[in-house]
Design an enzyme around this catalytic site. Sequence first.
Site, short mmCIF file in Angstrom:
data_model
loop_
_atom_site.label_atom_id
_atom_site.label_comp_id
_atom_site.label_asym_id
_atom_site.label_seq_id
_atom_site.Cartn_x
_atom_site.Cartn_y
_atom_site.Cartn_z
N HIS A 192 31.06 37.84 30.55
CA HIS A 192 30.62 37.07 31.87
C HIS A 192 29.41 36.39 31.41
CE1 HIS A 192 30.96 36.01 36.13
NE2 HIS A 192 29.59 36.01 35.95
N LEU A 227 36.93 40.98 41.15
CA LEU A 227 36.41 40.28 39.97
C LEU A 227 35.06 40.42 39.65
CD1 LEU A 227 37.00 37.63 38.48
CD2 LEU A 227 36.17 36.39 40.49
N ASP A 228 34.85 40.36 38.44
CA ASP A 228 33.37 40.62 37.62
C ASP A 228 32.60 41.70 38.11
OD1 ASP A 228 33.79 38.17 36.16
OD2 ASP A 228 32.98 36.84 37.59
N GLU A 229 33.12 42.94 38.72
CA GLU A 229 32.68 43.95 39.30
C GLU A 229 32.93 45.27 38.61
OE1 GLU A 229 32.27 44.29 43.54
OE2 GLU A 229 32.04 42.11 43.87
#
Length: 284
Positions: A192, A227-229
């Site tokens: 990310h 998402l992105d966690e």
Amino acid sequence: MQKITLLINCPDRKGIVTTITQFILEKQGNIVYLDQHVDREERVFFMRVEAEFDEPDFSLAQFEKQFVNQFEADYQLKYQLYDALHKPRLALFVSKYDHCLYDLLGRNASGELEVEIPLIISNHPDLEIVAKRFDIPFKFIPVTKATKAAAEAEQIRIIRDNKIDLIVLARYMQIVSNDFVSQFKHQIINIHHSFLPAFIGAKPYHAAFERGVKIIGATSHYVTADLDEGPIIEQEIVRVSHVHSVQDFILKGRDLEKVVLARAIKAHIEHKVLVYGNKTVIFA
């Protein structure tokens, strides 16, 4: 010689290390690495062990069966057991950005990453030339809103056919579906382009520049339905100031992305990552 890596976590109690190391010794194993950690708030014990066995009739399956019989129920133990000599097979997912792809292929070619890369999958044809330079099969699978389900089904088929151990999203600019993620739990690593959770979106460096930030960063994590966690594996930062332009931010950020992604992959393939809840324990 057979070499294993064992990761465990269980409720903390006295004597775990002694009992497990004694078990390995009784199986004629030689422990060459051991590290442990206790989460005192949750009262959970974590351990990573590497052991070698030079007995010609050593069976990994038999070792696992005996280990489970002795420890799993009594210790409420969760474990992961790996053949440490197995070379993992990676599938690289890319779009148009090539910096992470070149970096990973270069590291692999130089022997820095002990992996096999049997294929590169992309939703654009642009990076096929890179795959050809490294003599790696390239699969172009276009993805649109209308074709996403069919495209992912084809990707899954290819991954299964090639016996892939780890999927690396090396700046793959598509959101993978929950169905896709659920089939490869903790087997998908993403990079990310920001220091999570700040500055999400398509242009994080522009947003960071506009805010006048003093550090920028990159984060590599396992992909989950959120998402992105997902559980974070590796992060890194670099200082910036008012003298740097947006282009400076982008160049510095790309350098971070390459390093952070490579570190995360290396930790994963060496079985140094233990996921617990939405966090990770990273062994040295």
